[in-house]
Enzyme design. Structure first.
Site, PDB file in Angstrom:
ATOM      1  N   GLU A 248       7.295  -2.330   2.765  1.00 40.75           N
ATOM      2  CA  GLU A 248       6.120  -3.160   3.117  1.00 40.75           C
ATOM      3  C   GLU A 248       5.880  -3.189   4.629  1.00 40.75           C
ATOM      4  O   GLU A 248       5.659  -4.248   5.209  1.00 40.75           O
ATOM      5  CB  GLU A 248       6.276  -4.578   2.546  1.00 40.75           C
TER       6      GLU A 248
HETATM    7  C1  LIG Z   1      13.388   1.234  -1.766  1.00 37.55           C
HETATM    8  C2  LIG Z   1      12.008   1.541  -1.337  1.00 37.55           C
HETATM    9  C3  LIG Z   1      10.949   1.070  -2.091  1.00 37.55           C
HETATM   10  C4  LIG Z   1       9.651   1.409  -1.725  1.00 37.55           C
HETATM   11  N1  LIG Z   1       8.601   1.044  -2.555  1.00 37.55           N
HETATM   12  C5  LIG Z   1       7.372   1.577  -2.291  1.00 37.55           C
HETATM   13  C6  LIG Z   1       6.301   1.408  -3.223  1.00 37.55           C
HETATM   14  O1  LIG Z   1       6.450   0.772  -4.265  1.00 37.55           O
HETATM   15  N2  LIG Z   1       5.121   2.003  -2.953  1.00 37.55           N
HETATM   16  C7  LIG Z   1       4.919   2.727  -1.813  1.00 37.55           C
HETATM   17  O2  LIG Z   1       3.835   3.244  -1.614  1.00 37.55           O
HETATM   18  N3  LIG Z   1       5.899   2.866  -0.892  1.00 37.55           N
HETATM   19  C8  LIG Z   1       7.119   2.335  -1.118  1.00 37.55           C
HETATM   20  N4  LIG Z   1       8.124   2.513  -0.214  1.00 37.55           N
HETATM   21  C9  LIG Z   1       7.861   3.216   1.022  1.00 37.55           C
HETATM   22  C10 LIG Z   1       7.972   2.361   2.266  1.00 37.55           C
HETATM   23  O3  LIG Z   1       6.865   1.526   2.376  1.00 37.55           O
HETATM   24  C11 LIG Z   1       8.135   3.356   3.432  1.00 37.55           C
HETATM   25  O4  LIG Z   1       9.479   3.807   3.356  1.00 37.55           O
HETATM   26  C12 LIG Z   1       7.812   2.778   4.747  1.00 37.55           C
HETATM   27  O5  LIG Z   1       6.436   2.627   4.852  1.00 37.55           O
HETATM   28  C13 LIG Z   1       8.305   3.650   5.910  1.00 37.55           C
HETATM   29  O6  LIG Z   1       8.002   4.973   5.740  1.00 37.55           O
HETATM   30  P1  LIG Z   1       9.146   6.087   5.945  1.00 37.55           P
HETATM   31  O7  LIG Z   1      10.325   5.673   5.180  1.00 37.55           O
HETATM   32  O8  LIG Z   1       8.547   7.390   5.655  1.00 37.55           O
HETATM   33  O9  LIG Z   1       9.539   5.970   7.483  1.00 37.55           O
HETATM   34  P2  LIG Z   1       8.721   6.588   8.715  1.00 37.55           P
HETATM   35  O10 LIG Z   1       7.282   6.264   8.605  1.00 37.55           O
HETATM   36  O11 LIG Z   1       9.123   8.000   8.871  1.00 37.55           O
HETATM   37  O12 LIG Z   1       9.299   5.726   9.905  1.00 37.55           O
HETATM   38  C14 LIG Z   1      10.589   5.953  10.460  1.00 37.55           C
HETATM   39  C15 LIG Z   1      10.834   4.897  11.529  1.00 37.55           C
HETATM   40  O13 LIG Z   1       9.870   5.015  12.572  1.00 37.55           O
HETATM   41  C16 LIG Z   1       9.290   3.756  12.849  1.00 37.55           C
HETATM   42  N5  LIG Z   1       7.908   3.940  13.284  1.00 37.55           N
HETATM   43  C17 LIG Z   1       6.938   4.688  12.715  1.00 37.55           C
HETATM   44  N6  LIG Z   1       5.808   4.611  13.426  1.00 37.55           N
HETATM   45  C18 LIG Z   1       6.061   3.793  14.483  1.00 37.55           C
HETATM   46  C19 LIG Z   1       5.310   3.318  15.592  1.00 37.55           C
HETATM   47  N7  LIG Z   1       4.058   3.635  15.772  1.00 37.55           N
HETATM   48  N8  LIG Z   1       5.914   2.496  16.474  1.00 37.55           N
HETATM   49  C20 LIG Z   1       7.208   2.148  16.319  1.00 37.55           C
HETATM   50  N9  LIG Z   1       7.958   2.572  15.291  1.00 37.55           N
HETATM   51  C21 LIG Z   1       7.403   3.381  14.389  1.00 37.55           C
HETATM   52  C22 LIG Z   1       9.362   2.985  11.530  1.00 37.55           C
HETATM   53  O14 LIG Z   1       9.373   1.597  11.785  1.00 37.55           O
HETATM   54  C23 LIG Z   1      10.703   3.472  10.994  1.00 37.55           C
HETATM   55  O15 LIG Z   1      11.731   2.700  11.538  1.00 37.55           O
HETATM   56  C24 LIG Z   1       9.418   2.161  -0.545  1.00 37.55           C
HETATM   57  C25 LIG Z   1      10.499   2.593   0.220  1.00 37.55           C
HETATM   58  C26 LIG Z   1      11.781   2.297  -0.160  1.00 37.55           C
HETATM   59  C27 LIG Z   1      12.906   2.819   0.667  1.00 37.55           C
END
Ligand SMILES: Cc1cc2nc3c(=O)[nH]c(=O)nc-3n(C[C@H](O)[C@H](O)[C@H](O)COP(=O)(O)OP(=O)(O)OC[C@H]3O[C@@H](n4cnc5c(N)ncnc54)[C@H](O)[C@@H]3O)c2cc1C
Length: 753
Positions: free
Chosen positions: A442
């Site tokens: 989220e």
């Molecule tokens: C258990 C689990 C359940 C989930 N459930 C759902 C679901 O039901 N539906 C759905 O659609 N998604 C779901 N997600 C996805 C979740 O919302 C994403 O994992 C999340 O949005 C982050 O994306 P990412 O993991 O690809 O990390 P990335 O986007 O690759 O980010 C990596 C890191 O970089 C940081 N970052 C990125 N951009 C910036 C910025 N501009 N400034 C500072 N920091 C930044 C982030 O904070 C993070 O720490 C789920 C994920 C998990 C692990």
């Protein structure tokens, strides 16, 4: 008649300033602009203004639960919790038991937010949050399972944006659990940055139930979707294109959400990710040339391209409920269990809770349990009042999960090996493994802190900026200047007042700040008034000097957001203390929380000054906020001790701190811990008597008449009860085949399937 002074001001001052203003405005991407339009503001806007309206604050009151809600909390929620065996779910079954799934559907747990007219339970935000929290104190996977259909699910999106036909068809089915929903936004390329989404929908004609129909051909690769493997209905986010102009003149229609049944040809779901080894259903999904009619677009054809705005609107409320409830549950369980454990566990001849080093950990655990519960209740007042406060819910999501992380780590430290060895007796291991999930989902936390809380908050909560931005963007230049001029000079007046307030209240510790009169809690209100004014000035200087560049100074923006967040959380603590009737026994908690919060705000403002790109303006910020000199001290050792004692002492405060924590019966480890605590407290005078006579052995003490035979029995019972609690599980190696993940990793992701 035109005011000549105003006309002169407009042409000589406001006009050139409008040009400058336009040049420093932050450039906004489409997704950022839509996020700014979604939801509204609540108490956080008052705090940001520099002069919170305390009359408004006094009017915030929880509506309490309705009879139906209370009956549900006392009935089905308790029954459901009794069906859950945390260890079995998380280590052996890797799913909820079938009867638990059936119970959830039968009692409409998936339809808590769906109105009664659509066969849902129609619960308030406060009841919804309470239910999720209580379940989470028993088992995290069960709470996540209940949480998802009640947030993005896409039940809420349907309620907010669905067509009448969609609502009529889907909402009752979702409420009764006949459809299991999931929401698929995240893909392989698009994590935090939704605009990088590769899922596409192309408008075309296709075959739907035997008839030629105008529709969309979808292709997607999504991952991390919670409930995805068992879902029957996906809320799918994709970029919609209309190359043949079948819907209108535009080719790229933008991010759109559609309802996609999982039994359609081309949909592939069912594989599972195993997030942190937890058992809730989560997995990838793929769609290859899946055809849906245009009527499956959420909200119908007129909502094409509105997907991001819809999601932001729904998240603006959801982020204030789901993760904050989970985090509160984990903190309350940590406080209840760690307080008891610190009293019953002895080392070096005394209970470990008496060591100052342990108290340093116990106190923040207790404070977090109090503060998160307070903040959780506080934000639901705003949500139940009809607000969708995106900034406040971002604050809640980030700070609740971060404090949960600190709290569980402290709790683990105090428990030592007891919380490390996995088994049915370990009540902290599942919440511990859930931490990174709460942090990431989220809206990942780093991004939430760096970009959302202040990044959006500074525009959303500011009394003038958003309107000024809208004014300068007007095509009618005359009207633009008229509006801008009016806003600008009110803005200047606001700044002058805040500069004075910030400097003066900083100098006098808020002693003369305007705060409620008839309250013994004035010192707390004064601190809030002072730092609110400080924040307003530091924000204004940052926005004025850095303009659009502030967006790229993420650490500065994050620190200012931390101050806003702290003010919000402290407001919640104050509100709770008042709502609970200002119990004197809880005062050490409020004192600790304020000492900690004030020290944090003070340090963050000083850091803004220290790290400001211009030394002069950095110095100005520190001077006007009076944060350049002495640091404010955080909680003292004496305060740590006072809070620790509250955690270890059965009584009203401990009961209030544990309110809503599910405690089973019999061998349930939390129940055993509570029994052992009560017996420990009862037997402490007996142990003291024996110690004074320098006798350690119970029989010897009895024979010497130091204790009676009944007292000797009590001490033996205590010994057994404590053993039951401090023991950890061990396993026959043959059983280990069942524990742990046995899912196989042959296809972690079908990236190019
Ligand atoms: C258990 C689990 C359940 C989930 N459930 C759902 C679901 O039901 N539906 C759905 O659609 N998604 C779901 N997600 C996805 C979740 O919302 C994403 O994992 C999340 O949005 C982050 O994306 P990412 O993991 O690809 O990390 P990335 O986007 O690759 O980010 C990596 C890191 O970089 C940081 N970052 C990125 N951009 C910036 C910025 N501009 N400034 C500072 N920091 C930044 C982030 O904070 C993070 O720490 C789920 C994920 C998990 C692990």
């Amino acid at each position: 008649m035109a005011n000549p002074f105003k006309s002169l001001r407009r042409s000589v001052l406001s006009k050139p300033l409008m040009g400058w203003y336009k040049s420093v405005l932050p450039g906004l991407s489409d997704t950022e602009a839509q996020a700014l339009e979604a939801g509204d503001t609540w108490w956080e806007a008052d705090l940001f203004s520099g002069k919170p309206d305390w009359n408004r604050f006094a009017g915030f009151r929880s509506q309490g639960f309705t009879e139906d809600e209370q009956a549900f909390i006392d009935g089905p929620v308790v029954q459901f919790c009794n069906m859950l065996d945390d260890f079995e779910i998380e280590h052996e079954r890797m799913d909820l038991p079938e009867e638990a799934w059936a119970f959830l559907k039968e009692h409409k747990f998936f339809g808590m937010i769906i109105p009664k007219e659509h066969d849902g339970l129609g619960f308030s935000a406060s009841a919804h949050s309470e239910v999720v929290k209580r379940i989470a104190t028993r088992n995290v996977s069960a709470a996540v399972t209940v949480m998802v259909p009640n947030s993005l699910g896409p039940g809420e999106l349907l309620m907010l944006y669905g067509t009448d036909e969609q609502k009529k068809y889907y909402l009752p089915r979702l409420a009764r659990g006949e459809e299991i929903p999931c929401f698929a936004l995240t893909g392989v390329e698009a994590g935090s940055d939704a605009s990088a989404m590769t899922a596409t929908g192309v408008v075309c004609e296709g075959d739907w139930k035997g008839e030629k129909t105008l529709g969309i051909r979808l292709n997607w690769e999504k991952r991390y979707t919670t409930l995805g493997p068992v879902a029957t209905l996906i809320g799918l986010a994709f970029k919609l294109q209309d190359p043949e102009g079948l819907l209108g003149n535009e080719e790229d229609l933008g991010i759109t959400v559609a309802l996609v049944p999982t039994d359609l040809p081309g949909v592939d779901t069912g594989d599972r990710h195993i997030p942190s080894g937890l058992a809730f259903q989560n997995g990838p999904s793929w769609g290859r040339d899946v055809f849906i009619p245009v009527s499956q677009i959420l909200g119908g054809q007129e909502q094409t391209g509105q997907g991001w705005k819809m999601l932001m609107g729904a998240l603006a409320a959801g982020r204030g409920i789901s993760l904050p409830s989970l985090a509160t549950a984990a903190s309350q369980v940590s406080a209840q269990s760690t307080g008891a454990y610190a009293r019953i566990r002895e080392q070096f001849g005394i209970n470990i809770g008496q060591f100052e080093g342990v108290q340093e950990k116990l106190a923040p655990i207790g404070a977090a349990a109090y503060q998160l519960e307070a903040a959780r209740r506080f934000i639901t007042i705003g949500l139940d009042d009809g607000h969708h406060p995106g900034v406040a819910s971002g604050i809640m999501k980030y700070h609740a999960t971060e404090r949960m992380r600190e709290t569980i780590n402290h709790a683990m430290d105090v428990h030592g090996g007891k919380a490390i060895c996995v088994g049915p007796k370990n009540y902290l291991e599942t919440p511990y493994r859930a931490i990174p999930i709460g942090i990431t989902v989220e809206g990942a936390n780093i991004l939430t802190r760096s970009l959302i809380i202040f990044g959006q908050g500074s525009i959303r909560c500011h009394p003038y900026i958003l309107e000024e931005m809208q004014a300068v963007a007007l095509e009618d230049r005359k009207e633009a200047l008229r509006k801008f001029d009016d806003l600008l000079w009110r803005h200047v007046g606001h700044d002058v007042a805040n500069i004075w307030r910030s400097w003066f209240h900083g100098l006098t510790g808020g002693k003369f700040a305007h705060v409620p009169k008839d309250t013994a809690l004035k010192p707390y209100y004064r601190e809030l008034a002072r730092y609110s004014a400080n924040l307003a000035v530091a924000s204004e200087i940052s926005l004025g000097i850095l303009g659009g560049k502030l967006k790229f100074k993420e650490s500065l923006s994050a620190r200012l957001g931390d101050v806003l967040a702290e003010l919000f959380l402290l407001s919640g603590a104050l509100k709770r203390f008042e709502a609970d009737g200002q119990p004197e026994a809880d005062k050490p908690l409020l004192d600790w929380i304020f000492a900690d919060g004030i020290a944090r705000m003070h340090a963050k403002l000083a850091e803004v000054g220290d790290n400001f790109p211009s030394r002069f303006w950095g110095w100005t910020i520190k001077t006007l906020t009076q944060t350049g000199g002495k640091r404010r001290r955080g909680p003292t050792d004496r305060m740590n001790k006072a809070v620790s004692e509250l955690l270890m002492q059965p009584g009203d405060t401990r009961r209030r701190l544990s309110e809503g924590v599910f405690s089973g019966k019999g061998a349930d480890p939390l129940a055993a811990l509570e029994r052992a605590l009560a017996m420990t407290v009862e037997c402490e005078p007996l142990k003291k008597r024996m110690k004074e006579k320098d006798v350690e052995n119970i029989d010897a003490a009895k024979d010497a008449g130091i204790i009676t035979p009944e007292e000797a029995d009590k001490l033996r019972d205590l010994h057994r009860a404590v053993r039951e609690v401090i023991e950890v599980d061990s396993f026959d190696p043959s059983r280990l085949e069942k524990t742990g993940i046995n899912a196989g990793t042959d296809k972690p992701e079908k990236l190019s399937a």
